[in-house]
Design a protein around this motif. Sequence first.
Motif, PDB file in Angstrom:
ATOM      1  N   ALA A 187       0.831  -1.210   0.000  1.00 50.18           N
ATOM      2  CA  ALA A 187       0.000   0.000   0.000  1.00 50.18           C
ATOM      3  C   ALA A 187       0.865   1.259   0.000  1.00 50.18           C
ATOM      4  O   ALA A 187       0.526   2.258  -0.650  1.00 50.18           O
ATOM      5  CB  ALA A 187      -0.932  -0.008   1.205  1.00 50.18           C
ATOM      6  N   TRP A 188       1.978   1.210   0.722  1.00 52.96           N
ATOM      7  CA  TRP A 188       2.882   2.358   0.735  1.00 52.96           C
ATOM      8  C   TRP A 188       3.502   2.570  -0.643  1.00 52.96           C
ATOM      9  O   TRP A 188       3.671   3.707  -1.094  1.00 52.96           O
ATOM     10  CB  TRP A 188       3.963   2.162   1.795  1.00 52.96           C
ATOM     11  CG  TRP A 188       4.993   3.245   1.824  1.00 52.96           C
ATOM     12  CD1 TRP A 188       6.339   3.121   1.675  1.00 52.96           C
ATOM     13  CD2 TRP A 188       4.762   4.659   2.016  1.00 52.96           C
ATOM     14  NE1 TRP A 188       6.969   4.345   1.744  1.00 52.96           N
ATOM     15  CE2 TRP A 188       6.020   5.301   1.961  1.00 52.96           C
ATOM     16  CE3 TRP A 188       3.620   5.417   2.220  1.00 52.96           C
ATOM     17  CZ2 TRP A 188       6.147   6.682   2.097  1.00 52.96           C
ATOM     18  CZ3 TRP A 188       3.759   6.796   2.368  1.00 52.96           C
ATOM     19  CH2 TRP A 188       5.010   7.414   2.313  1.00 52.96           C
ATOM     20  N   GLN A 189       3.819   1.507  -1.337  1.00 55.07           N
ATOM     21  CA  GLN A 189       4.317   1.633  -2.706  1.00 55.07           C
ATOM     22  C   GLN A 189       3.272   2.306  -3.599  1.00 55.07           C
ATOM     23  O   GLN A 189       3.609   3.132  -4.458  1.00 55.07           O
ATOM     24  CB  GLN A 189       4.674   0.245  -3.258  1.00 55.07           C
ATOM     25  CG  GLN A 189       5.867  -0.406  -2.568  1.00 55.07           C
ATOM     26  CD  GLN A 189       6.083  -1.848  -3.006  1.00 55.07           C
ATOM     27  OE1 GLN A 189       5.231  -2.434  -3.683  1.00 55.07           O
ATOM     28  NE2 GLN A 189       7.207  -2.429  -2.621  1.00 55.07           N
ATOM     29  N   ASP A 190       2.008   1.949  -3.371  1.00 52.15           N
ATOM     30  CA  ASP A 190       0.933   2.588  -4.135  1.00 52.15           C
ATOM     31  C   ASP A 190       0.868   4.088  -3.853  1.00 52.15           C
ATOM     32  O   ASP A 190       0.656   4.893  -4.769  1.00 52.15           O
ATOM     33  CB  ASP A 190      -0.415   1.948  -3.790  1.00 52.15           C
ATOM     34  CG  ASP A 190      -0.490   0.482  -4.171  1.00 52.15           C
ATOM     35  OD1 ASP A 190       0.334   0.040  -4.990  1.00 52.15           O
ATOM     36  OD2 ASP A 190      -1.387  -0.213  -3.649  1.00 52.15           O
ATOM     37  N   MET A 191       1.061   4.455  -2.593  1.00 50.70           N
ATOM     38  CA  MET A 191       1.027   5.879  -2.235  1.00 50.70           C
ATOM     39  C   MET A 191       2.155   6.634  -2.943  1.00 50.70           C
ATOM     40  O   MET A 191       1.956   7.748  -3.440  1.00 50.70           O
ATOM     41  CB  MET A 191       1.150   6.054  -0.718  1.00 50.70           C
ATOM     42  CG  MET A 191      -0.009   5.515   0.103  1.00 50.70           C
ATOM     43  SD  MET A 191      -1.590   6.318  -0.250  1.00 50.70           S
ATOM     44  CE  MET A 191      -2.369   5.072  -1.304  1.00 50.70           C
TER      45      MET A 191
END
Length: 287
Positions: free
Chosen positions: A271-275
């Motif tokens: 999810a952090w990569q998506d952000m």
Amino acid sequence: MVGDFDVLENDVRDLVAALEWQLFMGADETIADSPVDRYAATEERRRQRQTASPVQQQSAPPPSAPQNTAPPRPAMQAAHAPLGTAEAEAQGRSAAADCKSLDDLRAALEAFDGCDLKKTATQLVFGDGNPEADIMVIGEAPGGDEDRQGKPFVGVSGQLLDKMLSHIGLDRERFYITNTVYWRPPGNRKPNDGEFAVCRPFVDKHIELVNPKLLLLVGDKSVRGLAGAATGITRSRGRWYDVTVAGKTIPALATFHPAYLLRTPSAKRQAWQDMLTFQRRMREAGL
């Protein structure tokens, strides 16, 4: 003593099982100041029948007496007949098309009775944030906290989402947020395809009125419904899709729902990569 303990333990298991069943059915909130003893009410009605006077008892028709089998009047049937999905969707398109502002859209949803979720929800959950923002976040459905407060993503999962977005420089002054349906599904389940289809005209109009430059689609139902993703969220997350509304194509990034991250902390890294992916696109667009 051992026998008494076994009986008590079985009673506790039965009570826990009953509570779990009620939660599964969506009965997870009290709506009165004090509990109602339905068993006592039933017993009272039975007692009243047993103590009824002979005249009252004789007034009832015998079991063999013919009963009135006439069908209800058509007017009454029409008043209570639920709309079919296609009919409700058509009414939704007509109502949404006439909306010129977000206030109009909210009023149209308040008056719309084509979505069965409205019957079990406390209130409409419309949107929150800056309606003039260039970024729009769309989740799946309101939960219990959202149902009580009338705002999307205000519970624990919403707080996590706010925290995630704050790390890429976004707060609710810089984005607008809503869901694919506007009322809480019983038991916090995901909205089904029929419920989404009925609300879709309002969601499209919502996007058109906000007119964002980027979309963040949060959760499997949002990604499949709005972006047409053919795979589940674990495979679609991190990918960009095109969402076309009113002739305008808007880039949309798919990511996990924060409720999933709370259940599956190991997915927070993805999810952090998506952000970070979303942040790069923001910078490229000058946002």
